[in-house]
Motif scaffolding. Sequence first.
Motif, PDB file in Angstrom:
ATOM      1  N   LEU A   1       0.845  -1.197   0.000  1.00 18.90           N
ATOM      2  CA  LEU A   1       0.000   0.000   0.000  1.00 18.90           C
ATOM      3  C   LEU A   1       0.879   1.245   0.000  1.00 18.90           C
ATOM      4  CD1 LEU A   1      -2.715  -1.083   2.592  1.00 18.90           C
ATOM      5  CD2 LEU A   1      -3.022  -0.861   0.123  1.00 18.90           C
ATOM      6  N   LEU A   2       0.299   2.370  -0.305  1.00 17.14           N
ATOM      7  CA  LEU A   2       1.048   3.618  -0.386  1.00 17.14           C
ATOM      8  C   LEU A   2       1.575   4.009   0.982  1.00 17.14           C
ATOM      9  CD1 LEU A   2      -1.376   5.564  -2.730  1.00 17.14           C
ATOM     10  CD2 LEU A   2       0.900   4.728  -3.345  1.00 17.14           C
ATOM     11  N   GLU A   3       2.823   4.501   0.997  1.00 18.28           N
ATOM     12  CA  GLU A   3       3.445   4.932   2.238  1.00 18.28           C
ATOM     13  C   GLU A   3       3.233   6.424   2.439  1.00 18.28           C
ATOM     14  OE1 GLU A   3       4.852   3.126   4.489  1.00 18.28           O
ATOM     15  OE2 GLU A   3       4.952   1.190   3.466  1.00 18.28           O
ATOM     16  N   ARG A   4       3.702   6.921   3.580  1.00 12.41           N
ATOM     17  CA  ARG A   4       3.643   8.350   3.845  1.00 12.41           C
ATOM     18  C   ARG A   4       4.520   9.101   2.849  1.00 12.41           C
ATOM     19  NH1 ARG A   4       5.291   9.423   9.881  1.00 12.41           N
ATOM     20  NH2 ARG A   4       4.749  11.529   9.238  1.00 12.41           N
ATOM     21  N   GLY A   5       4.223  10.347   2.641  1.00 11.61           N
ATOM     22  CA  GLY A   5       5.028  11.165   1.746  1.00 11.61           C
ATOM     23  C   GLY A   5       4.277  11.570   0.503  1.00 11.61           C
TER      24      GLY A   5
ATOM     25  N   TYR B   1      -7.849   1.244  -3.747  1.00 11.78           N
ATOM     26  CA  TYR B   1      -6.431   1.211  -3.360  1.00 11.78           C
ATOM     27  C   TYR B   1      -6.066   2.436  -2.514  1.00 11.78           C
ATOM     28  CZ  TYR B   1      -1.335   1.031  -3.941  1.00 11.78           C
ATOM     29  OH  TYR B   1       0.012   0.995  -3.723  1.00 11.78           O
ATOM     30  N   ILE B   2      -6.527   3.602  -2.935  1.00 12.28           N
ATOM     31  CA  ILE B   2      -6.236   4.835  -2.187  1.00 12.28           C
ATOM     32  C   ILE B   2      -6.876   4.783  -0.806  1.00 12.28           C
ATOM     33  CG2 ILE B   2      -6.630   7.325  -2.105  1.00 12.28           C
ATOM     34  CD1 ILE B   2      -6.450   7.350  -5.156  1.00 12.28           C
ATOM     35  N   GLN B   3      -8.129   4.367  -0.745  1.00 10.96           N
ATOM     36  CA  GLN B   3      -8.833   4.333   0.537  1.00 10.96           C
ATOM     37  C   GLN B   3      -8.185   3.354   1.510  1.00 10.96           C
ATOM     38  OE1 GLN B   3     -12.845   3.502  -0.787  1.00 10.96           O
ATOM     39  NE2 GLN B   3     -13.414   5.671  -0.763  1.00 10.96           N
ATOM     40  N   LYS B   4      -7.728   2.203   1.018  1.00 12.55           N
ATOM     41  CA  LYS B   4      -7.043   1.242   1.886  1.00 12.55           C
ATOM     42  C   LYS B   4      -5.720   1.821   2.390  1.00 12.55           C
ATOM     43  CE  LYS B   4      -8.847  -3.290   0.503  1.00 12.55           C
ATOM     44  NZ  LYS B   4     -10.128  -2.823  -0.008  1.00 12.55           N
ATOM     45  N   SER B   5      -5.004   2.538   1.525  1.00 15.41           N
ATOM     46  CA  SER B   5      -3.733   3.155   1.928  1.00 15.41           C
ATOM     47  C   SER B   5      -3.964   4.230   2.986  1.00 15.41           C
ATOM     48  CB  SER B   5      -3.033   3.764   0.707  1.00 15.41           C
ATOM     49  OG  SER B   5      -2.729   2.778  -0.260  1.00 15.41           O
ATOM     50  N   LEU B   6      -4.984   5.050   2.789  1.00 12.25           N
ATOM     51  CA  LEU B   6      -5.292   6.095   3.759  1.00 12.25           C
ATOM     52  C   LEU B   6      -5.751   5.498   5.085  1.00 12.25           C
ATOM     53  CD1 LEU B   6      -7.174   8.646   1.456  1.00 12.25           C
ATOM     54  CD2 LEU B   6      -4.880   8.903   2.419  1.00 12.25           C
ATOM     55  N   ALA B   7      -6.516   4.404   5.028  1.00 14.38           N
ATOM     56  CA  ALA B   7      -6.983   3.754   6.252  1.00 14.38           C
ATOM     57  C   ALA B   7      -5.811   3.180   7.043  1.00 14.38           C
ATOM     58  CB  ALA B   7      -7.985   2.644   5.903  1.00 14.38           C
ATOM     59  N   ARG B   8      -4.828   2.587   6.337  1.00 14.75           N
ATOM     60  CA  ARG B   8      -3.662   2.054   7.045  1.00 14.75           C
ATOM     61  C   ARG B   8      -2.877   3.184   7.702  1.00 14.75           C
ATOM     62  NH1 ARG B   8       1.852  -0.769   4.857  1.00 14.75           N
ATOM     63  NH2 ARG B   8       1.920   1.179   3.701  1.00 14.75           N
TER      64      ARG B   8
ATOM     65  N   LYS C   1      -4.064   5.974   8.748  1.00 14.75           N
ATOM     66  CA  LYS C   1      -4.844   6.442   9.889  1.00 14.75           C
ATOM     67  C   LYS C   1      -4.654   5.511  11.085  1.00 14.75           C
ATOM     68  CE  LYS C   1      -9.540   7.927  11.085  1.00 14.75           C
ATOM     69  NZ  LYS C   1     -10.933   8.057  10.582  1.00 14.75           N
ATOM     70  N   ARG C   2      -4.627   4.195  10.811  1.00 16.02           N
ATOM     71  CA  ARG C   2      -4.408   3.236  11.903  1.00 16.02           C
ATOM     72  C   ARG C   2      -3.026   3.420  12.519  1.00 16.02           C
ATOM     73  NH1 ARG C   2      -6.864  -0.302   8.203  1.00 16.02           N
ATOM     74  NH2 ARG C   2      -4.830  -1.164   7.633  1.00 16.02           N
ATOM     75  N   ARG C   3      -2.020   3.624  11.674  1.00 18.72           N
ATOM     76  CA  ARG C   3      -0.667   3.843  12.179  1.00 18.72           C
ATOM     77  C   ARG C   3      -0.599   5.098  13.045  1.00 18.72           C
ATOM     78  NH1 ARG C   3       3.630   2.716   7.255  1.00 18.72           N
ATOM     79  NH2 ARG C   3       3.614   0.436   7.356  1.00 18.72           N
ATOM     80  N   ARG C   4      -1.265   6.151  12.606  1.00 17.99           N
ATOM     81  CA  ARG C   4      -1.258   7.395  13.370  1.00 17.99           C
ATOM     82  C   ARG C   4      -1.931   7.191  14.733  1.00 17.99           C
ATOM     83  NH1 ARG C   4      -4.054  10.214  10.133  1.00 17.99           N
ATOM     84  NH2 ARG C   4      -2.305  10.783   8.778  1.00 17.99           N
ATOM     85  N   ARG C   5      -3.027   6.414  14.728  1.00 15.08           N
ATOM     86  CA  ARG C   5      -3.729   6.159  15.978  1.00 15.08           C
ATOM     87  C   ARG C   5      -2.852   5.348  16.939  1.00 15.08           C
ATOM     88  NH1 ARG C   5      -8.217   4.841  13.851  1.00 15.08           N
ATOM     89  NH2 ARG C   5      -7.855   2.591  13.732  1.00 15.08           N
ATOM     90  N   VAL C   6      -2.111   4.356  16.406  1.00 17.61           N
ATOM     91  CA  VAL C   6      -1.212   3.557  17.243  1.00 17.61           C
ATOM     92  C   VAL C   6      -0.109   4.434  17.821  1.00 17.61           C
ATOM     93  CG1 VAL C   6       0.507   1.717  17.197  1.00 17.61           C
ATOM     94  CG2 VAL C   6      -1.692   1.381  16.089  1.00 17.61           C
TER      95      VAL C   6
END
Length: 306
Positions: free
Chosen positions: A207-211, A235-242, A244-249
């Motif tokens: 999935l797409l990374e930060r940056g 694909y974009i929505q799944k990348s953004l969701a991941r 968001k999860r990382r930011r929450r963690v």
Amino acid sequence: MIRFPAEAAGLRFERDPDTSRSLDEALLEAATASPEPLPLLEHLLSRLYQRQLDRKDGLLRWSDYRELGEFQGALAQHIKTVFLTLKPHEQQALKFVIRRLLALGRGEEGHLIRRTVPYRDLVSSPELDQRAGAKGLVDRLTKEGLLSADTDPKQELLISVPQDALLWKWPGVWQWLSEDRNFFRMRDRLDASLKSWLSGGRQTDDLLERGIGLAEADTLLRDFRSSLSEGQIDYIQKSLARQKRRRRVRDNIGLAAIAGLAGLAGFATFAGIERFNPENRRKNREQEVQPAQQNVDLASSQRNAL
């Protein structure tokens, strides 16, 4: 290219009754004078053939040639005629479809080049009106010979623009496509990442990374959603969701660290207070003993005086 196929098909070129000039001679002269003759010639001959096919007389006529717009105008006139007969929602799907069928070429100039796209990607859109419009548009343009349809070895239907002349002759299309180069750059980079994700079995690591990649994808979703396919949007929505999860963690870890530091500080404060209290109690006892001792000494001195 003009005469031999016609002869093989049993067709004849009409002579102009006023000038005695044969139509094939006029076609040859016009094609020789054109910088890009082959696409226009192919389209015009196909249209002339269709006209005689409706009559079944085997004659390619001057009257049809003039009605079609002659050599330079036949393709543009055909496009305009077909487009005006489309329904409004089919006309509105043009930008979505044409954007899907083009990409930026390599090099600094980045010329727009044609590419082949699966039919299902062209008619898939997150908006129902757009989906129905795209299907009607693609089906009609394919029927009219303005888009090409082929089948790959897996029997999947593929759609492409048959010739660049189609874009040059379509009023206004080439202009807004040229102005939209930034969209093509972002979309093409997204497609490269999407292809890796699909070929790798849709792994989370692909999935797409930060940056820049994720920022561009967010821009595409926000500003060009109607020009993206369902697969690109997913694909974009799944990348953004991941992300968001990382930011929450990370936020939870940060809060836990802060809470831990606060607990350590409280423990240290408590320990300091406890260590300070015995010292105070010792000093208090000393202060209590001193007056008592003074009283004892006073009583002793009084006795001695008596």
